[in-house]
Write a protein that holds these residues in place. Structure first.
Motif, short mmCIF file in Angstrom:
data_model
loop_
_atom_site.label_atom_id
_atom_site.label_comp_id
_atom_site.label_asym_id
_atom_site.label_seq_id
_atom_site.Cartn_x
_atom_site.Cartn_y
_atom_site.Cartn_z
N GLY A 90 43.37 32.55 51.09
CA GLY A 90 41.98 32.79 51.49
C GLY A 90 41.81 32.83 52.99
N VAL A 94 37.43 35.74 48.38
CA VAL A 94 37.96 34.77 49.35
C VAL A 94 37.34 33.40 49.12
CG1 VAL A 94 38.00 34.17 51.80
CG2 VAL A 94 38.59 36.48 51.08
N MET A 149 38.93 31.89 46.11
CA MET A 149 40.28 31.41 46.42
C MET A 149 40.22 30.08 47.16
SD MET A 149 42.24 34.88 47.59
CE MET A 149 43.74 34.05 48.01
N LEU A 150 39.37 30.01 48.17
CA LEU A 150 39.26 28.78 48.95
C LEU A 150 38.73 27.62 48.09
CD1 LEU A 150 37.87 30.15 52.31
CD2 LEU A 150 40.13 29.20 51.91
#
Length: 77
Positions: A66, A9, A12-13
């Protein structure tokens, strides 16, 4: 192993934010690296495939993915 979903996550962010914030620089770097075809070639294009708009779309999708993963609880152990 709760940390592996958290790492995905955060990746992704982070990637999404970089793509959104640095979209113009990424598009210029891509256009500089691509060898352009001669103008008489049938697949010649005047603008490169990866423009700043494409980087924004990929970045926004990554950030939303995310955040969605966080909201759906995929990060919790």
């Amino acid at each position: 192993m709760w940390w592996s979903p958290v790492a995905v996550v955060l990746l992704m962010l982070g990637t999404g934010l970089v793509f959104v914030v640095r979209r113009d620089a990424l598009a210029k770097a891509y256009a500089h690296r691509v060898n352009s075809l001669p103008t008489e070639h049938p697949q010649y294009r005047t603008t490169p495939f990866a423009t700043a708009r494409l980087f924004v779309v990929v970045g926004v999708v990554s950030v939303v993915g995310g955040i969605g993963a966080i909201l759906l609880g995929l990060v919790t152990p």
